[in-house]
Scaffold this motif. Structure first.
Motif, PDB file in Angstrom:
ATOM      1  N   THR A   1       0.945  -1.149   0.188  1.00  0.00           N
ATOM      2  CA  THR A   1      -0.306   0.006  -0.530  1.00  0.00           C
ATOM      3  C   THR A   1       0.706   0.896   0.013  1.00  0.00           C
ATOM      4  O   THR A   1       0.749   1.995  -0.061  1.00  0.00           O
ATOM      5  CB  THR A   1      -1.140  -0.209   1.312  1.00  0.00           C
TER       6      THR A   1
ATOM      7  N   ASN B   1       0.463   4.210  -4.158  1.00  0.00           N
ATOM      8  CA  ASN B   1      -0.524   5.199  -3.354  1.00  0.00           C
ATOM      9  C   ASN B   1      -0.223   6.536  -4.410  1.00  0.00           C
ATOM     10  O   ASN B   1      -0.057   6.084  -5.037  1.00  0.00           O
ATOM     11  CB  ASN B   1       0.266   5.539  -2.017  1.00  0.00           C
ATOM     12  N   SER B   2      -1.074   7.651  -4.226  1.00  0.00           N
ATOM     13  CA  SER B   2      -1.279   8.410  -5.311  1.00  0.00           C
ATOM     14  C   SER B   2      -1.557   9.918  -4.404  1.00  0.00           C
ATOM     15  O   SER B   2      -1.835  10.094  -3.324  1.00  0.00           O
ATOM     16  CB  SER B   2      -3.340   8.367  -5.943  1.00  0.00           C
TER      17      SER B   2
ATOM     18  N   SER C   1      -6.508   1.369  -3.469  1.00  0.00           N
ATOM     19  CA  SER C   1      -5.013   1.373  -2.252  1.00  0.00           C
ATOM     20  C   SER C   1      -4.802   3.012  -3.185  1.00  0.00           C
ATOM     21  O   SER C   1      -4.539   4.073  -2.074  1.00  0.00           O
ATOM     22  CB  SER C   1      -4.220   0.958  -2.594  1.00  0.00           C
ATOM     23  N   MET C   2      -5.107   3.171  -4.560  1.00  0.00           N
ATOM     24  CA  MET C   2      -4.499   4.261  -5.101  1.00  0.00           C
ATOM     25  C   MET C   2      -5.977   6.118  -4.731  1.00  0.00           C
ATOM     26  O   MET C   2      -5.927   6.796  -6.146  1.00  0.00           O
ATOM     27  CB  MET C   2      -3.847   4.248  -6.298  1.00  0.00           C
ATOM     28  N   LYS C   3      -6.667   4.814  -4.471  1.00  0.00           N
ATOM     29  CA  LYS C   3      -7.665   5.416  -3.408  1.00  0.00           C
ATOM     30  C   LYS C   3      -8.840   6.319  -4.898  1.00  0.00           C
ATOM     31  O   LYS C   3      -9.457   6.799  -5.280  1.00  0.00           O
ATOM     32  CB  LYS C   3      -6.956   6.992  -3.843  1.00  0.00           C
TER      33      LYS C   3
ATOM     34  N   ASN D   1     -17.711   2.027  -0.798  1.00  0.00           N
ATOM     35  CA  ASN D   1     -15.834   2.320  -1.395  1.00  0.00           C
ATOM     36  C   ASN D   1     -15.453   1.750  -2.922  1.00  0.00           C
ATOM     37  O   ASN D   1     -15.201   1.893  -3.473  1.00  0.00           O
ATOM     38  CB  ASN D   1     -14.865   2.000  -1.300  1.00  0.00           C
TER      39      ASN D   1
ATOM     40  N   LEU E   1     -11.003   7.472  -1.075  1.00  0.00           N
ATOM     41  CA  LEU E   1     -10.307   7.589   0.599  1.00  0.00           C
ATOM     42  C   LEU E   1     -10.390   6.378   1.202  1.00  0.00           C
ATOM     43  O   LEU E   1     -10.098   5.510   1.900  1.00  0.00           O
ATOM     44  CB  LEU E   1     -10.858   8.817   0.958  1.00  0.00           C
TER      45      LEU E   1
ATOM     46  N   ARG F   1      -9.326   3.044   0.417  1.00  0.00           N
ATOM     47  CA  ARG F   1      -7.690   3.430  -0.065  1.00  0.00           C
ATOM     48  C   ARG F   1      -8.042   2.853   1.976  1.00  0.00           C
ATOM     49  O   ARG F   1      -6.472   2.428   1.797  1.00  0.00           O
ATOM     50  CB  ARG F   1      -6.987   4.918   0.268  1.00  0.00           C
ATOM     51  N   GLU F   2      -8.724   3.692   2.836  1.00  0.00           N
ATOM     52  CA  GLU F   2      -8.317   3.225   4.190  1.00  0.00           C
ATOM     53  C   GLU F   2      -9.120   1.230   3.824  1.00  0.00           C
ATOM     54  O   GLU F   2      -8.223   0.791   4.970  1.00  0.00           O
ATOM     55  CB  GLU F   2      -9.439   3.893   5.128  1.00  0.00           C
TER      56      GLU F   2
ATOM     57  N   VAL G   1      -5.445  -0.562   4.006  1.00  0.00           N
ATOM     58  CA  VAL G   1      -4.521  -0.384   4.330  1.00  0.00           C
ATOM     59  C   VAL G   1      -4.991  -0.956   5.703  1.00  0.00           C
ATOM     60  O   VAL G   1      -4.314  -1.735   6.406  1.00  0.00           O
ATOM     61  CB  VAL G   1      -4.236   0.952   5.072  1.00  0.00           C
TER      62      VAL G   1
ATOM     63  N   ASN H   1      -3.019  -4.728   3.333  1.00  0.00           N
ATOM     64  CA  ASN H   1      -1.925  -4.313   3.904  1.00  0.00           C
ATOM     65  C   ASN H   1      -0.674  -5.783   2.960  1.00  0.00           C
ATOM     66  O   ASN H   1      -1.485  -6.773   4.504  1.00  0.00           O
ATOM     67  CB  ASN H   1      -1.182  -3.649   4.875  1.00  0.00           C
TER      68      ASN H   1
END
Length: 274
Positions: free
Chosen positions: A92, A96-97, A207-209, A229, A261, A264-265, A268, A272
């Motif tokens: 992660t 990421n972005s 993971s890259m939002k 999401n 977002l 992404r959370e 993670v 991960n």
């Protein structure tokens, strides 16, 4: 010494070979693919071979609860050999972005399907959904990224892809060794697959939002909290796929950002690789 096998042929042939060589082995079932989606002589032979081979490994690891249940239901593996793991995980930090300025309302919204170009990945349904949406959202862009003409009974041909590019205004990006660049440049990653192990591309995109749209099937549903999401659609249903992609199109920039977002959370927290 021991051997870890991944995917169908190594899991079957490699496990049998390791047994004959008196070497301990472990098998990892990352997904069931074509032979379990379709009912034919090939799938029946494959199941027989799995049942034979999976007498021998020390443990058999599954990424998907549905896959584990299928193998147990069909008596292809003993339950005491089975171990569940929540996917292979992703880096992660790598995926990421960088935050970008919000797009102006009415600007081009980009969708991207990342996969080997197989009909089993829902590529045809994606093209059909794009046809439905382009009437209402002419500014939307629909891309495909992945290997074409692969060795698979459900592979999309170059001729078919050329027709989609010409007649359906689809953008085919080919294959890449830098998937991050394409994920960063899109607004939503789509995967209307018929079945997955745990989709690596969906994990990378989340993971890259990036918000997601995918089939409500094993290997996809684990990665999407519907309406949080991303959105889950019915398998093999281009109209429902179009409805879920329309939902992405009608979100505000802030709503899409918030959805990304939250994805992404989730990655993670749950996926991960560490």
């Amino acid at each position: 010494i021991f051997i870890i096998h991944y995917s169908i042929k190594p899991n079957i042939y490699g496990t049998i070979a390791a047994h004959l060589a008196n070497i301990k082995s472990y098998a990892v079932v990352t997904g069931l693919g074509y032979t379990f989606i379709n009912e034919n002589i090939t799938s029946k032979i494959t199941r027989i071979l799995y049942k034979l081979a999976f007498k021998f490994p020390e443990k058999v690891f599954f990424l998907s609860e549905d896959d584990r249940s299928t193998f147990l239901l069909k008596n292809l593996v003993r339950e005491d050999k089975v171990v569940m793991i929540p996917g292979e995980g992703i880096n992660t930090d790598l995926f990421n972005s960088v935050d970008q300025e919000n797009q102006q309302r009415g600007s081009k919204i980009k969708f991207l399907l990342i996969a080997r170009m197989l009909f089993d990945k829902g590529v045809k349904e994606y093209v059909e959904a794009s046809d439905i949406l382009k009437v209402e959202f002419p500014q939307a862009e629909f891309g495909l990224l992945g290997y074409l003409d692969v060795e698979n009974p459900t592979a999309v041909s170059k001729k078919q892809m050329n027709q989609w590019e010409t007649n359906n205004n689809i953008i085919f990006h080919g294959s890449t060794d830098n998937v991050k660049f394409f994920i960063q440049d899109t607004d939503c990653v789509v995967l209307p697959s018929y079945r997955e192990g745990i989709s690596m591309t969906l994990m990378e995109a989340a993971s890259m939002k990036k918000p997601l749209v995918a089939s409500n099937v094993s290997g996809c549903r684990e990665l999407i909290d519907d309406g949080i999401n991303g959105y889950l659609c019915r398998k093999k249903d281009p109209k429902d796929l179009a409805d879920k992609m329309r939902a992405i199109l009608t979100l505000s920039d802030e709503q899409r950002k918030s959805m990304g977002l939250l994805g992404r959370e989730k990655m993670v927290r749950q996926f991960n690789e560490e």
